[in-house]
Design a protein around this motif. Structure first.
Motif, short mmCIF file in Angstrom:
data_model
loop_
_atom_site.label_atom_id
_atom_site.label_comp_id
_atom_site.label_asym_id
_atom_site.label_seq_id
_atom_site.Cartn_x
_atom_site.Cartn_y
_atom_site.Cartn_z
N GLY A 168 0.86 -1.21 0.11
CA GLY A 168 -0.02 0.08 -0.20
C GLY A 168 0.58 1.41 0.11
N GLY A 169 0.21 2.28 -0.06
CA GLY A 169 0.72 3.59 -0.15
C GLY A 169 0.32 4.79 -0.62
N LEU A 170 0.85 5.80 -1.03
CA LEU A 170 0.35 7.11 -1.70
C LEU A 170 0.52 7.27 -3.13
CD1 LEU A 170 -1.18 9.81 -1.27
CD2 LEU A 170 1.00 10.80 -0.75
N VAL A 171 -0.33 7.32 -3.98
CA VAL A 171 -0.34 7.55 -5.21
C VAL A 171 -1.10 8.42 -5.80
CG1 VAL A 171 -2.05 5.71 -5.96
CG2 VAL A 171 0.02 6.01 -7.31
N ALA A 190 -13.30 2.43 3.27
CA ALA A 190 -13.17 3.64 3.35
C ALA A 190 -13.56 4.43 4.71
CB ALA A 190 -13.75 4.31 2.17
N PRO A 191 -13.15 5.39 5.02
CA PRO A 191 -13.72 6.10 6.16
C PRO A 191 -15.03 6.33 6.31
CG PRO A 191 -11.62 7.10 5.64
CD PRO A 191 -11.96 6.27 4.45
N GLY A 192 -15.67 6.03 7.52
CA GLY A 192 -17.04 6.02 7.53
C GLY A 192 -17.97 4.99 6.62
N LYS A 193 -17.30 4.11 5.98
CA LYS A 193 -18.12 3.27 5.11
C LYS A 193 -18.00 1.63 5.61
CE LYS A 193 -18.02 6.16 1.01
NZ LYS A 193 -17.71 6.04 -0.43
N SER A 233 -4.81 2.54 -13.03
CA SER A 233 -5.99 3.59 -13.35
C SER A 233 -6.62 3.88 -11.96
CB SER A 233 -6.94 3.26 -14.28
OG SER A 233 -6.07 2.85 -15.50
N LEU A 234 -5.98 4.16 -11.04
CA LEU A 234 -6.49 4.54 -9.61
C LEU A 234 -7.06 5.55 -9.53
CD1 LEU A 234 -3.72 2.95 -7.42
CD2 LEU A 234 -5.89 2.02 -7.22
N LYS A 235 -8.27 5.78 -8.80
CA LYS A 235 -8.82 7.05 -8.64
C LYS A 235 -9.15 7.38 -7.15
CE LYS A 235 -12.00 5.33 -12.13
NZ LYS A 235 -13.74 4.68 -12.22
N PRO A 236 -9.47 8.68 -6.82
CA PRO A 236 -9.59 9.03 -5.33
C PRO A 236 -10.49 8.03 -4.73
CG PRO A 236 -9.18 10.84 -6.96
CD PRO A 236 -9.21 9.76 -7.72
N ALA A 237 -11.49 7.70 -5.22
CA ALA A 237 -12.58 6.72 -4.54
C ALA A 237 -11.92 5.43 -4.32
CB ALA A 237 -13.72 6.87 -5.64
N ASP A 238 -10.97 5.16 -4.85
CA ASP A 238 -10.21 3.82 -4.38
C ASP A 238 -9.48 3.85 -3.11
OD1 ASP A 238 -9.25 3.36 -7.91
OD2 ASP A 238 -10.80 2.37 -6.52
N THR A 239 -9.40 5.24 -2.58
CA THR A 239 -8.82 5.09 -1.15
C THR A 239 -9.46 4.77 -0.18
OG1 THR A 239 -7.93 7.29 -1.80
CG2 THR A 239 -7.99 7.07 0.52
N ALA A 240 -8.73 3.74 0.59
CA ALA A 240 -9.39 2.90 1.56
C ALA A 240 -8.27 2.06 2.19
CB ALA A 240 -10.35 1.92 1.08
N VAL A 241 -8.74 1.42 3.44
CA VAL A 241 -7.68 0.36 3.79
C VAL A 241 -8.17 -1.00 3.10
CG1 VAL A 241 -6.96 -1.25 5.83
CG2 VAL A 241 -7.46 1.34 6.30
N TYR A 242 -7.13 -1.60 2.46
CA TYR A 242 -7.47 -2.91 1.68
C TYR A 242 -7.10 -4.08 2.69
CZ TYR A 242 -8.46 -0.44 -2.39
OH TYR A 242 -9.24 0.44 -3.40
N THR A 287 -3.81 -2.66 4.74
CA THR A 287 -2.72 -1.75 4.33
C THR A 287 -3.58 -0.71 3.46
OG1 THR A 287 -0.86 -1.72 2.85
CG2 THR A 287 -2.61 -3.04 1.93
N GLN A 288 -3.06 0.45 4.00
CA GLN A 288 -3.54 1.95 3.47
C GLN A 288 -3.22 2.00 1.98
OE1 GLN A 288 -5.86 3.98 5.33
NE2 GLN A 288 -5.85 5.05 3.31
N VAL A 289 -4.35 2.36 1.16
CA VAL A 289 -3.89 2.86 -0.03
C VAL A 289 -4.66 4.31 -0.24
CG1 VAL A 289 -4.73 2.76 -2.40
CG2 VAL A 289 -4.02 0.73 -1.16
N THR A 290 -3.93 5.25 -0.49
CA THR A 290 -4.43 6.34 -0.59
C THR A 290 -3.85 7.20 -1.96
OG1 THR A 290 -4.19 7.10 1.90
CG2 THR A 290 -4.15 9.01 0.24
N VAL A 291 -5.11 7.47 -2.86
CA VAL A 291 -4.85 8.14 -3.97
C VAL A 291 -5.31 9.55 -3.94
CG1 VAL A 291 -5.64 7.97 -6.53
CG2 VAL A 291 -5.73 5.66 -5.00
N SER A 292 -4.16 10.33 -4.60
CA SER A 292 -4.55 11.65 -4.46
C SER A 292 -5.09 12.17 -5.85
CB SER A 292 -3.13 12.54 -3.98
OG SER A 292 -2.25 12.37 -4.99
#
Length: 119
Positions: free
Chosen positions: A9-12, A40-43, A84-93, A113-118
């Motif tokens: 995981g990581g920031l991309v 994802a947070p709150g989901k 083709s990651l999107k911000p909506a893919d941001t979540a703990v996987y 593992t945290q995945v964060t898409v900016s």
């Protein structure tokens, strides 16, 4: 004792790619389905992809065509290639695996593992 350890995981940036790995270890006779879920947070936690021991894969509609699940049975490891990651893919996987230690199959989970898409 069975452990699942996720990594990768990581920031991309949006449009980028990541590859997650999930390695199972411990007392394992065989592994059935292996899958990836995310939260994802709150989901609530949601299904992402699953692969059978024979290699048949299924995906959530939201990731179809962008994510690919695979596994190496000799290493008790599953992978999730995310393109083709999107911000909506941001979540703990989270990785899940149906493990047989000698009797019935039991579902085990990794720590995530945290995945964060900016954007």
């Amino acid at each position: 004792q069975v452990q699942l350890v996720e990594s990768g995981g990581g920031l991309v940036q949006a449009g980028g790619s990541l590859r997650l790995s999930c390695a199972a270890s411990g007392t394992i006779f065989s592994i059935g389905n292996m899958g990836w879920y995310r939260q994802a947070p709150g989901k609530p936690r949601e299904f992402v992809a699953i692969i059978t021991s024979g290699g048949t894969a299924n995906y959530a509609n939201s990731v179809m065509g962008r994510f690919t699940i695979s596994r190496d049975n000799s290493k008790n490891t599953a992978y999730l290639q995310m393109n083709s990651l999107k911000p909506a893919d941001t979540a703990v996987y989270y990785c899940a695996a149906d493990v047989q230690k000698g009797g019935a199959f039991e579902t085990h989970w990794g720590q995530g593992t945290q995945v964060t898409v900016s954007s």
